[in-house]
Design a protein around this motif. Structure first.
Motif, PDB file in Angstrom:
ATOM      1  N   TYR A  24       0.741  -1.150   0.026  1.00  0.00           N
ATOM      2  CA  TYR A  24       0.088   0.053  -0.085  1.00  0.00           C
ATOM      3  C   TYR A  24       0.876   1.267   0.007  1.00  0.00           C
ATOM      4  CZ  TYR A  24      -3.047   3.520   2.437  1.00  0.00           C
ATOM      5  OH  TYR A  24      -3.624   4.735   2.813  1.00  0.00           O
ATOM      6  N   TRP A  25       0.554   2.141  -1.039  1.00  0.00           N
ATOM      7  CA  TRP A  25       1.447   3.437  -1.266  1.00  0.00           C
ATOM      8  C   TRP A  25       0.213   4.547  -0.719  1.00  0.00           C
ATOM      9  CZ3 TRP A  25       1.836  -0.498  -4.635  1.00  0.00           C
ATOM     10  CH2 TRP A  25       3.395  -0.947  -4.726  1.00  0.00           C
ATOM     11  N   PRO A  26       0.292   5.068   0.583  1.00  0.00           N
ATOM     12  CA  PRO A  26      -0.772   6.010   1.204  1.00  0.00           C
ATOM     13  C   PRO A  26      -0.517   7.647   0.638  1.00  0.00           C
ATOM     14  CG  PRO A  26       0.855   5.373   2.758  1.00  0.00           C
ATOM     15  CD  PRO A  26       1.095   4.697   1.754  1.00  0.00           C
ATOM     16  N   VAL A  27       0.974   7.705   0.211  1.00  0.00           N
ATOM     17  CA  VAL A  27       1.487   8.983  -0.333  1.00  0.00           C
ATOM     18  C   VAL A  27       1.538   9.316  -1.607  1.00  0.00           C
ATOM     19  CG1 VAL A  27       3.155  11.042   0.259  1.00  0.00           C
ATOM     20  CG2 VAL A  27       2.313   9.569   2.134  1.00  0.00           C
ATOM     21  N   ALA A  28       2.635   8.737  -1.973  1.00  0.00           N
ATOM     22  CA  ALA A  28       2.922   8.962  -3.580  1.00  0.00           C
ATOM     23  C   ALA A  28       2.781   7.552  -4.239  1.00  0.00           C
ATOM     24  CB  ALA A  28       4.381   9.348  -3.602  1.00  0.00           C
ATOM     25  N   ALA A  29       2.152   7.464  -5.189  1.00  0.00           N
ATOM     26  CA  ALA A  29       2.011   6.186  -6.045  1.00  0.00           C
ATOM     27  C   ALA A  29       3.189   6.055  -7.008  1.00  0.00           C
ATOM     28  CB  ALA A  29       0.542   6.280  -6.968  1.00  0.00           C
ATOM     29  N   PRO A  30       3.548   4.771  -7.216  1.00  0.00           N
ATOM     30  CA  PRO A  30       4.901   4.655  -8.123  1.00  0.00           C
ATOM     31  C   PRO A  30       4.383   4.769  -9.227  1.00  0.00           C
ATOM     32  CG  PRO A  30       4.220   2.332  -7.070  1.00  0.00           C
ATOM     33  CD  PRO A  30       3.197   3.632  -6.406  1.00  0.00           C
ATOM     34  N   HIS A  31       5.510   4.882 -10.347  1.00  0.00           N
ATOM     35  CA  HIS A  31       4.969   4.826 -11.495  1.00  0.00           C
ATOM     36  C   HIS A  31       4.387   3.614 -12.322  1.00  0.00           C
ATOM     37  CE1 HIS A  31       5.454   5.989 -15.899  1.00  0.00           C
ATOM     38  NE2 HIS A  31       6.089   5.029 -16.259  1.00  0.00           N
ATOM     39  N   ASN A  32       4.848   2.474 -11.754  1.00  0.00           N
ATOM     40  CA  ASN A  32       4.157   1.255 -12.184  1.00  0.00           C
ATOM     41  C   ASN A  32       4.274   0.244 -10.883  1.00  0.00           C
ATOM     42  OD1 ASN A  32       3.601  -1.140 -13.185  1.00  0.00           O
ATOM     43  ND2 ASN A  32       5.052  -1.329 -15.018  1.00  0.00           N
ATOM     44  N   PRO A  33       2.975   0.343 -10.136  1.00  0.00           N
ATOM     45  CA  PRO A  33       3.097  -0.646  -8.912  1.00  0.00           C
ATOM     46  C   PRO A  33       3.571  -2.225  -9.194  1.00  0.00           C
ATOM     47  CG  PRO A  33       1.360   1.015  -8.970  1.00  0.00           C
ATOM     48  CD  PRO A  33       1.801   1.037 -10.461  1.00  0.00           C
ATOM     49  N   HIS A  44      -0.185   1.345 -16.715  1.00  0.00           N
ATOM     50  CA  HIS A  44       0.762   0.312 -16.382  1.00  0.00           C
ATOM     51  C   HIS A  44      -0.021  -0.704 -15.490  1.00  0.00           C
ATOM     52  CE1 HIS A  44       4.143   2.347 -17.788  1.00  0.00           C
ATOM     53  NE2 HIS A  44       3.901   3.447 -17.174  1.00  0.00           N
ATOM     54  N   TYR A  45      -1.450  -0.568 -15.635  1.00  0.00           N
ATOM     55  CA  TYR A  45      -2.143  -1.643 -14.869  1.00  0.00           C
ATOM     56  C   TYR A  45      -1.829  -2.965 -14.966  1.00  0.00           C
ATOM     57  CZ  TYR A  45      -6.422  -4.131 -13.208  1.00  0.00           C
ATOM     58  OH  TYR A  45      -7.173  -5.036 -12.521  1.00  0.00           O
ATOM     59  N   THR A  46      -1.831  -3.785 -13.654  1.00  0.00           N
ATOM     60  CA  THR A  46      -1.730  -5.116 -13.548  1.00  0.00           C
ATOM     61  C   THR A  46      -2.827  -5.548 -12.839  1.00  0.00           C
ATOM     62  OG1 THR A  46       0.761  -4.911 -13.548  1.00  0.00           O
ATOM     63  CG2 THR A  46      -0.106  -6.910 -12.833  1.00  0.00           C
ATOM     64  N   PRO A  47      -3.352  -6.775 -13.225  1.00  0.00           N
ATOM     65  CA  PRO A  47      -4.244  -7.369 -12.257  1.00  0.00           C
ATOM     66  C   PRO A  47      -4.015  -7.507 -10.839  1.00  0.00           C
ATOM     67  CG  PRO A  47      -4.157  -8.538 -14.160  1.00  0.00           C
ATOM     68  CD  PRO A  47      -3.190  -7.670 -14.356  1.00  0.00           C
ATOM     69  N   GLY A  48      -4.619  -7.094  -9.844  1.00  0.00           N
ATOM     70  CA  GLY A  48      -4.454  -6.869  -8.484  1.00  0.00           C
ATOM     71  C   GLY A  48      -3.986  -5.548  -8.036  1.00  0.00           C
ATOM     72  N   ASP A  49      -4.027  -4.605  -9.234  1.00  0.00           N
ATOM     73  CA  ASP A  49      -3.749  -3.031  -8.456  1.00  0.00           C
ATOM     74  C   ASP A  49      -5.015  -2.570  -8.335  1.00  0.00           C
ATOM     75  OD1 ASP A  49      -1.214  -3.355  -9.482  1.00  0.00           O
ATOM     76  OD2 ASP A  49      -1.252  -2.133 -11.220  1.00  0.00           O
ATOM     77  N   THR A  50      -5.320  -1.570  -7.562  1.00  0.00           N
ATOM     78  CA  THR A  50      -6.418  -0.781  -7.259  1.00  0.00           C
ATOM     79  C   THR A  50      -5.970   0.530  -6.619  1.00  0.00           C
ATOM     80  OG1 THR A  50      -8.727  -0.844  -6.316  1.00  0.00           O
ATOM     81  CG2 THR A  50      -6.952  -1.519  -4.777  1.00  0.00           C
ATOM     82  N   ASP A  51      -7.112   1.448  -6.412  1.00  0.00           N
ATOM     83  CA  ASP A  51      -6.695   2.602  -6.032  1.00  0.00           C
ATOM     84  C   ASP A  51      -7.947   3.193  -4.782  1.00  0.00           C
ATOM     85  OD1 ASP A  51      -4.902   5.316  -6.462  1.00  0.00           O
ATOM     86  OD2 ASP A  51      -6.877   5.860  -6.212  1.00  0.00           O
ATOM     87  N   LEU A  52      -7.587   3.692  -3.881  1.00  0.00           N
ATOM     88  CA  LEU A  52      -8.518   4.119  -2.616  1.00  0.00           C
ATOM     89  C   LEU A  52      -9.454   5.114  -3.529  1.00  0.00           C
ATOM     90  CD1 LEU A  52      -6.514   4.110   0.565  1.00  0.00           C
ATOM     91  CD2 LEU A  52      -7.820   2.211  -0.689  1.00  0.00           C
ATOM     92  N   GLY A  53      -9.179   5.692  -4.522  1.00  0.00           N
ATOM     93  CA  GLY A  53     -10.345   6.817  -4.931  1.00  0.00           C
ATOM     94  C   GLY A  53     -11.519   6.087  -5.717  1.00  0.00           C
TER      95      GLY A  53
END
Length: 319
Positions: free
Chosen positions: A127-136, A168-177
């Motif tokens: 979980y990245w609560p502050v800055a999202a990486p370019h490609n999680p 750069h979406y990979t299955p398993g990615d999500t965003d709290l938005g």
């Protein structure tokens, strides 16, 4: 109930940290049994650690876990060093918390640092609560996780961040938005189920760059298959209204002021109804995402396809 123990280690190793945790729990009669996952929280600076622990504390009460907070410093020059802190609660505590502050070359091998600290036979969520990486999915701590959670809402331009993540979406990615609009989606789905005919168009109003109105607009377009327009509300902090227009001239709308937790449901010919629609905390959004560890297929399709069908999102991409 015993008080929590906090131990600070300087110039340590991951194996030494793991050994100290085992010793602490044996001394206190505690165990890691019952912990359902390892939650890795990645922050850019030490000043973000306390907030990360605060968020994880609420989530870990529903999902007992080991929490590893990693300070992901961009400075990888110099000799490898590792400072750490261990926080172990009472025997019934929901989680262990480990804070890792790698320095120098140690900061370039984050996956190697956390490996000895992962709970065996349990899934890993990063979980990245502050800055999202370019490609999680390609981040060292994203590659070892089955779920990768970002929060675009905290970035300078959330929509731009979200659109970047879509590339750069990979299955398993999500965003709290996305979790942030769960209550809106549930209420709108209930309202739409009562329509005796399909609307001819929909208008969604919200903040200029906050992801909520864009995600709800993309979701409505996908669910109903009708034209959806997103409009900026200068007074909005997130999303403030969804308006359905019908061929015979009637309207149905759900509106919530930026400062309110109560929405107003307006239907042509009927009295306005007040509906509870509270704003969700970060903790609530994270807990929701931890309830499901399989890929969120709907979110993936919205992010990579439906979001781009909105003219307003396309304009942002072109800028």
């Amino acid at each position: 109930m015993e008080a929590p123990v906090i131990i600070t280690l300087k110039d340590t190793t991951s194996h030494e940290i793991a050994s100290r945790i085992v010793s602490l729990r044996e001394d206190r009669g505690a165990t890691t049994l019952g912990r359902v996952l390892t939650l890795i929280i990645v922050v850019p600076d030490l000043i973000d650690v306390d907030r990360a622990i605060e968020i994880s504390d609420a989530a870990s009460r529903e999902h007992p876990c080991r929490v590893i907070v990693v300070v992901d410093s961009p400075d990888t020059e110099g000799a490898a060093r590792l400072n750490a802190q261990i926080r172990v609660g009472d025997a019934a505590g929901p989680s262990d918390v480990i804070v890792l502050e790698p320095k120098g070359q140690a900061a370039s091998a984050l996956d190697t640092l956390v490996m000895p600290l992962l709970l065996s036979d349990t899934p890993v969520v990063t979980y990245w609560p502050v800055a999202a990486p370019h490609n999680p999915g390609e981040h060292p701590l994203g590659r070892i996780a089955i779920r990768r959670i970002t929060d675009s809402r905290g970035s300078e331009c959330p929509l731009k961040t979200l659109l970047g993540l879509s590339q750069h979406y990979t299955p398993g990615d999500t965003d709290l938005g996305w979790a942030g609009v769960t209550l809106w989606r549930a209420l709108l789905a209930t309202i739409a189920a009562e329509f005796d005919q399909m609307p001819v168009s929909v208008l969604v109003r919200g903040h200029e760059t906050h992801p909520s109105s864009y995600l709800v607009a993309a979701w409505i377009h996908r669910m109903l298959g009708v034209p959806v327009t997103r409009q900026t509300d200068p007074h909005a902090s997130t999303i403030t209204g969804v308006h359905f227009y019908f061929a015979h001239g009637s309207q149905v709308s759900l509106q919530r002021r930026a400062s309110s937790n109560v929405a107003h449901l307006h239907r042509s010919g009927l009295a306005t109804a007040d509906v509870n629609l509270p704003k969700r905390s970060v903790q609530d959004c994270l807990m929701e995402e931890l309830r499901r560890l399989d890929p969120d297929v709907l979110y993936g399709e919205l992010l990579t396809r439906d979001l781009y069908l909105l003219p307003e999102a396309a304009e942002r991409i072109a800028q």
